[in-house]
Design a protein around this motif. Structure first.
Motif, PDB file in Angstrom:
ATOM      1  N   LEU A  87       0.847  -1.203   0.000  1.00 60.38           N
ATOM      2  CA  LEU A  87       0.000   0.000   0.000  1.00 60.38           C
ATOM      3  C   LEU A  87       0.883   1.255   0.000  1.00 60.38           C
ATOM      4  O   LEU A  87       0.608   2.216  -0.726  1.00 60.38           O
ATOM      5  CB  LEU A  87      -0.941  -0.021   1.210  1.00 60.38           C
ATOM      6  N   ARG A  93       2.013   2.103  -3.370  1.00 59.32           N
ATOM      7  CA  ARG A  93       0.960   2.763  -4.170  1.00 59.32           C
ATOM      8  C   ARG A  93       0.744   4.210  -3.730  1.00 59.32           C
ATOM      9  O   ARG A  93       0.471   5.085  -4.546  1.00 59.32           O
ATOM     10  CB  ARG A  93      -0.354   1.973  -4.068  1.00 59.32           C
ATOM     11  N   LEU A 111      -4.365   2.267   7.515  1.00 58.52           N
ATOM     12  CA  LEU A 111      -5.278   2.465   6.381  1.00 58.52           C
ATOM     13  C   LEU A 111      -5.909   1.155   5.937  1.00 58.52           C
ATOM     14  O   LEU A 111      -7.040   1.144   5.455  1.00 58.52           O
ATOM     15  CB  LEU A 111      -4.534   3.076   5.195  1.00 58.52           C
ATOM     16  N   LEU A 112      -5.143   0.068   6.089  1.00 56.17           N
ATOM     17  CA  LEU A 112      -5.711  -1.229   5.719  1.00 56.17           C
ATOM     18  C   LEU A 112      -6.879  -1.566   6.639  1.00 56.17           C
ATOM     19  O   LEU A 112      -7.871  -2.136   6.209  1.00 56.17           O
ATOM     20  CB  LEU A 112      -4.643  -2.326   5.788  1.00 56.17           C
ATOM     21  N   PRO A 120     -10.005   2.270   6.327  1.00 56.75           N
ATOM     22  CA  PRO A 120      -9.867   2.986   5.044  1.00 56.75           C
ATOM     23  C   PRO A 120     -10.362   4.427   5.103  1.00 56.75           C
ATOM     24  O   PRO A 120      -9.966   5.249   4.280  1.00 56.75           O
ATOM     25  CB  PRO A 120     -10.723   2.150   4.087  1.00 56.75           C
ATOM     26  N   LYS A 138      -7.922   7.276   4.640  1.00 59.36           N
ATOM     27  CA  LYS A 138      -7.207   7.483   3.376  1.00 59.36           C
ATOM     28  C   LYS A 138      -7.299   8.921   2.889  1.00 59.36           C
ATOM     29  O   LYS A 138      -6.348   9.445   2.312  1.00 59.36           O
ATOM     30  CB  LYS A 138      -7.781   6.567   2.294  1.00 59.36           C
TER      31      LYS A 138
END
Ligand code: URA
Ligand code: URA
Length: 262
Positions: free
Chosen positions: A134, A137, A231-232, A235, A238
């Protein structure tokens, strides 16, 4: 004892021998004590420590209190070499790999996470598990490649079961991070999660209070955002993370136009 526990213990012995020489009377060639040949005990030491531990007669050696290594060094490689055998915390004796950090040693941006997790410990590299993917990204979302920044953690060893870092562990490991940052002298530091932020800023403020602004830190500008692992799980954070990394990108673009005019 499971295979993993056994190999952890074995690593620990190898490190102890590297550090303390023959003190443990446990020759390297005798380390393969699963099905290996029986060791010939050293005079006065019978049987070998590894055997006594295996038989439950003795517990594994605890890491010795080690002195702080001399960090008067001029490159990241030297620093990595100097601390590679560190056993100042108990988790040092249980690691597979010390996760020093990776990336551009002359990076303008250094990312500082919390501590290695399972996959990082296995591979010896920071942020290679799910949170790391993540993170890759997130970096790509602001046109940054992992290779152009430098990525490291507050702790270099994996805490058991990924628990939070303990105050002693933070105190032991912080000088290593400070030295990394002093060698790289990045224009920007992005702290991922509250542990590295609170530690570097010597603040008890919450992540919510620390994020969204620029903190001067020893000649660098330090920005705080959520940890990708958070964040996982949540969410909803984000959006704020996106704002934080956009702030970083904006300031970095300004920095580039001031320092590298086209
Ligand atoms: N979480 C961290 O804080 N660091 C890593 O390297 C991986 C997961
Ligand atoms: N991958 C993402 O990009 N976001 C998530 O929240 C989880 C996995």
């Amino acid at each position: 004892m499971s295979g993993d526990e056994e190999s952890d213990l074995r690593r620990f012995f190898e490190q102890q021998i590297e550090l303390y020489g023959d003190e443990l009377a446990l020759p390297k060639e005798k380390l393969n004590w699963r099905g290996g040949e029986a060791a010939t005990p050293a005079p006065g030491r019978s049987p070998y420590l590894g055997e006594r531990i295996r038989e439950g007669l003795e517990s594994p050696p605890r890491p010795e209190p080690q002195a702080m290594p001399d960090l008067n060094l001029s490159t990241l490689e030297e620093l990595q070499g100097r601390i590679s055998g560190c056993l100042r915390c108990a988790i040092g004796g249980r690691r597979r790999n010390l996760v020093f950090g990776e990336g551009n040693p002359a990076a303008d941006i250094v990312l500082v996470g919390e501590a290695p997790g399972f996959h990082e410990d296995q591979q010896g590299l920071p942020f290679v598990g799910e949170a790391g993917q993540l993170l890759t990204r997130i970096l790509a979302s602001i046109q940054l490649k992992r290779s152009e920044v430098y990525i490291c953690n507050l702790l270099k060893c994996r805490p058991d079961n990924n628990r939070d870092p303990l105050p002693d562990e933070v105190a032991n490991c912080l000088p290593y991070l400070e030295k990394q940052l002093a060698l790289i002298q990045p224009a920007f530091i992005l702290c991922l999660g509250r542990f590295s932020a609170q530690t570097l800023l010597q603040s008890q403020a919450s992540l919510t209070q620390l994020r969204g602004k620029v903190h001067p830190w020893r000649g660098s500008r330090l920005i705080v955002t959520y940890h990708p692992a958070a964040l996982l799980r949540f969410p909803k954070f984000k959006h704020e993370t996106w704002q934080d990394v956009q702030l970083l990108r904006r300031l970095y673009d300004e920095f580039l136009s001031e320092n590298c005019p086209r």
